[in-house]
Design a protein around this motif. Structure first.
Motif, mmCIF file in Angstrom:
data_model
loop_
_atom_site.group_PDB
_atom_site.id
_atom_site.type_symbol
_atom_site.label_atom_id
_atom_site.label_comp_id
_atom_site.label_asym_id
_atom_site.label_seq_id
_atom_site.Cartn_x
_atom_site.Cartn_y
_atom_site.Cartn_z
ATOM 1 N N ALA A 1 1.436 -3.733 -6.240
ATOM 2 C CA ALA A 1 1.816 -2.518 -5.515
ATOM 3 C C ALA A 1 0.885 -1.379 -5.924
ATOM 4 N N PHE A 2 0.414 -0.631 -4.943
ATOM 5 C CA PHE A 2 -0.433 0.535 -5.241
ATOM 6 C C PHE A 2 0.406 1.812 -5.164
ATOM 7 N N SER A 3 0.059 2.784 -6.010
ATOM 8 C CA SER A 3 0.785 4.057 -5.980
ATOM 9 C C SER A 3 -0.110 5.211 -6.420
ATOM 10 N N ALA A 4 0.009 6.327 -5.703
ATOM 11 C CA ALA A 4 -0.650 7.576 -6.114
ATOM 12 C C ALA A 4 0.260 8.243 -7.141
ATOM 13 N N VAL A 5 -0.282 8.595 -8.297
ATOM 14 C CA VAL A 5 0.564 9.165 -9.365
ATOM 15 C C VAL A 5 -0.020 10.460 -9.900
ATOM 16 N N GLU B 1 -4.526 18.380 -2.867
ATOM 17 C CA GLU B 1 -5.200 17.834 -4.052
ATOM 18 C C GLU B 1 -4.987 16.320 -4.136
ATOM 19 N N VAL B 2 -3.737 15.897 -3.912
ATOM 20 C CA VAL B 2 -3.427 14.459 -3.963
ATOM 21 C C VAL B 2 -4.275 13.703 -2.943
ATOM 22 N N MET B 3 -4.288 14.203 -1.701
ATOM 23 C CA MET B 3 -4.987 13.484 -0.632
ATOM 24 C C MET B 3 -6.498 13.486 -0.864
ATOM 25 N N ILE C 1 3.458 9.913 -13.355
ATOM 26 C CA ILE C 1 4.699 10.127 -12.589
ATOM 27 C C ILE C 1 4.493 9.806 -11.112
ATOM 28 N N ASN C 2 5.494 9.130 -10.513
ATOM 29 C CA ASN C 2 5.472 8.929 -9.064
ATOM 30 C C ASN C 2 6.901 8.988 -8.519
ATOM 31 N N MET C 3 7.051 8.587 -7.245
ATOM 32 C CA MET C 3 8.379 8.604 -6.615
ATOM 33 C C MET C 3 8.712 7.240 -6.022
ATOM 34 N N SER C 4 7.969 6.192 -6.450
ATOM 35 C CA SER C 4 8.064 4.918 -5.711
ATOM 36 C C SER C 4 8.454 3.685 -6.502
ATOM 37 N N VAL C 5 8.244 3.694 -7.794
ATOM 38 C CA VAL C 5 8.362 2.392 -8.494
ATOM 39 C C VAL C 5 9.809 1.909 -8.589
ATOM 40 N N GLN D 1 10.245 16.883 -3.321
ATOM 41 C CA GLN D 1 9.566 18.017 -3.947
ATOM 42 C C GLN D 1 8.959 17.548 -5.275
ATOM 43 N N PHE D 2 7.861 18.172 -5.679
ATOM 44 C CA PHE D 2 7.284 17.842 -6.978
ATOM 45 C C PHE D 2 8.159 18.441 -8.091
ATOM 46 N N SER D 3 7.834 18.123 -9.342
ATOM 47 C CA SER D 3 8.617 18.564 -10.509
ATOM 48 C C SER D 3 8.432 20.049 -10.787
ATOM 49 N N ALA E 1 2.832 -1.537 4.428
ATOM 50 C CA ALA E 1 2.611 -0.107 4.133
ATOM 51 C C ALA E 1 3.955 0.509 3.749
ATOM 52 N N ARG E 2 4.083 0.901 2.476
ATOM 53 C CA ARG E 2 5.386 1.351 1.922
ATOM 54 C C ARG E 2 6.026 2.463 2.741
ATOM 55 N N HIS E 3 5.243 3.472 3.124
ATOM 56 C CA HIS E 3 5.811 4.636 3.820
ATOM 57 C C HIS E 3 5.692 4.517 5.341
ATOM 58 N N GLY E 4 5.325 3.307 5.834
ATOM 59 C CA GLY E 4 5.096 3.128 7.264
ATOM 60 C C GLY E 4 3.640 3.433 7.581
ATOM 61 N N GLY F 1 0.849 -1.199 0.000
ATOM 62 C CA GLY F 1 0.000 0.000 0.000
ATOM 63 C C GLY F 1 0.877 1.238 0.000
ATOM 64 N N GLY F 2 0.470 2.259 -0.739
ATOM 65 C CA GLY F 2 1.244 3.491 -0.805
ATOM 66 C C GLY F 2 0.511 4.638 -0.143
ATOM 67 N N THR F 3 0.720 5.851 -0.662
ATOM 68 C CA THR F 3 0.077 7.042 -0.112
ATOM 69 C C THR F 3 -1.438 6.839 -0.034
ATOM 70 N N GLY F 4 -1.996 7.077 1.138
ATOM 71 C CA GLY F 4 -3.451 6.960 1.305
ATOM 72 C C GLY F 4 -3.940 5.547 1.519
ATOM 73 N N THR G 1 10.076 9.052 3.693
ATOM 74 C CA THR G 1 10.004 9.722 2.381
ATOM 75 C C THR G 1 10.218 8.649 1.304
ATOM 76 N N PRO G 2 9.883 8.972 0.058
ATOM 77 C CA PRO G 2 10.117 7.980 -1.006
ATOM 78 C C PRO G 2 11.583 7.536 -1.048
ATOM 79 N N SER G 3 12.511 8.438 -0.750
ATOM 80 C CA SER G 3 13.942 8.081 -0.791
ATOM 81 C C SER G 3 14.362 7.246 0.420
#
Ligand SMILES: CSC[C@H]1O[C@H](OP(=O)(O)O)[C@H](O)[C@@H]1O
Ligand SMILES: Nc1ncnc2[nH]cnc12
Length: 306
Positions: free
Chosen positions: A93-97, A235-237, A194-198, A176-178, A61-64, A17-20, A70-72
């Motif tokens: 794997a789920f990801s918010a993109v 907006e993402v959330m 685009i994401n920060m996780s794959v 940070q976003f792009s 849960a990917r981010h805890g 599971g990723g963000t959210g 953080t993604p890094s």
């Protein structure tokens, strides 16, 4: 109520599971495992759930559980090796993109087929190092069969959300976003989302001989549109609330399908069996003792003398 800390049978299927999505609802939780690995602690306990037919599924849960990594910082080697060690051979794997295309609106889902890696080389991204070298194939980073099964479950989504296939996922370092220039450049390169996780998750799953597919859920249009405000976390959330509910519907249908006998090859890891073993370049006599001890955690049969 606290859950048992052990689970007796191997678990061949996992969901990240990723963000959210820090937990999965609608399934019976039967155990919560803490699995120490040679690469440290996992980002969350591994919760074992059972489907209505009694098939076990691991969830991490990917981010805890509090979204504290953080993604890094996600301890991806620990996550993937721990899953492999309990028997996992297929990961969804789920990801918010962010969407880089008008035709992929927020709340649509995407099963990508390709990746453009824009991470900065600061994330540990191989199990084969410090005493052992391997070069696994990564031309097609996602499992196509799982992608098709996900698409066949599109009817489970509510609110008119669609599932897009065959798209290219850009993975950036973040957090940070792009910039707008980067967002437009990714579009010119053929990036669709685009994401920060794959990365490195998909690479490490491949090295661990685990079939891997990502279900991406669009939450924003990043910042390529000059006439629109750029992406922000609110907006993402906001969109993730709806996406998480839809993910729940999709997971129900998907698990029911995946555990059918006809997909036994996926759950046994058939297509990737021994693929990493045959990608090792280091001569057996030259493989370091510590490297063997580490890798034995995932591949107990490959290094019998470790
Ligand atoms: C909160 S927006 C950026 C964040 O969302 C995605 O997370 P995940 O892939 O774990 O769902 C993206 O990759 C970033 O980490
Ligand atoms: N625009 C975006 N860029 C990177 N990762 C994201 N996750 C969700 N939206 C994103």
């Amino acid at each position: 109520m606290s859950l048992p800390e052990t689970y007796a049978s191997p678990v061949s299927l996992a969901i990240i599971g990723g963000t959210g999505i820090s937990h999965l609802e609608g399934f019976k939780s039967v155990a919560s495992l803490t699995v120490p690995t040679p690469w440290g602690a996992t980002s969350s306990p591994i919760v074992i759930l059972e489907t209505p037919t009694g098939a076990p599924v691991a969830f991490i849960a990917r981010h805890g559980i509090h979204h504290q990594f953080t993604p890094s910082e996600v301890p991806t080697r620990a996550n993937i090796s721990a899953l492999r060690s309990i028997g996992v051979r297929t990961i969804i794997a789920f990801s918010a993109v962010g969407s880089l295309r008008e035709e992929i609106p927020p709340r649509d889902f995407v099963v990508p087929s390709q990746i453009i890696d824009r991470t900065k080389g600061i994330r540990p991204s191989t199990f084969f190092e410090s005493g052992i070298v391997a070069h696994v194939g990564f031309s097609d980073p996602f499992d196509e069969k799982i992608g098709k099964i996900v698409k066949s479950c599109e009817g489970a989504l509510v609110g008119g959300s669609k599932i897009h296939e065959g798209k290219t996922l850009v993975c950036m370092e973040g957090p940070q976003f792009s910039t707008r220039a980067e967002s437009k450049m990714y579009r010119s390169w053929g990036g669709d989302i685009i994401n920060m996780s794959v990365i490195p998750e998909s690479k490490l799953a491949r090295e661990a001989e685990i079939h891997y597919a990502m279900i991406c859920m669009a939450t924003d249009y990043d910042c390529f549109r000059d006439d629109a405000p750029p992406v922000n976390v609110a907006e993402v959330m906001g969109h993730m609330k709806a996406n998480a509910l839809n993910a729940q519907h999709l997971v129900g249908a998907l698990l029911e399908e995946l555990v059918k006998e006809e997909h036994a090859d996926l759950l046994s890891g058939a297509a990737l069996k021994e693929s990493s073993k045959w990608s090792i370049c280091t001569a057996p006599a030259g493989i370091g003792k510590e490297a063997k001890e580490r890798l034995k955690f995932m591949f107990p049969d490959y290094f019998p003398d470790a």
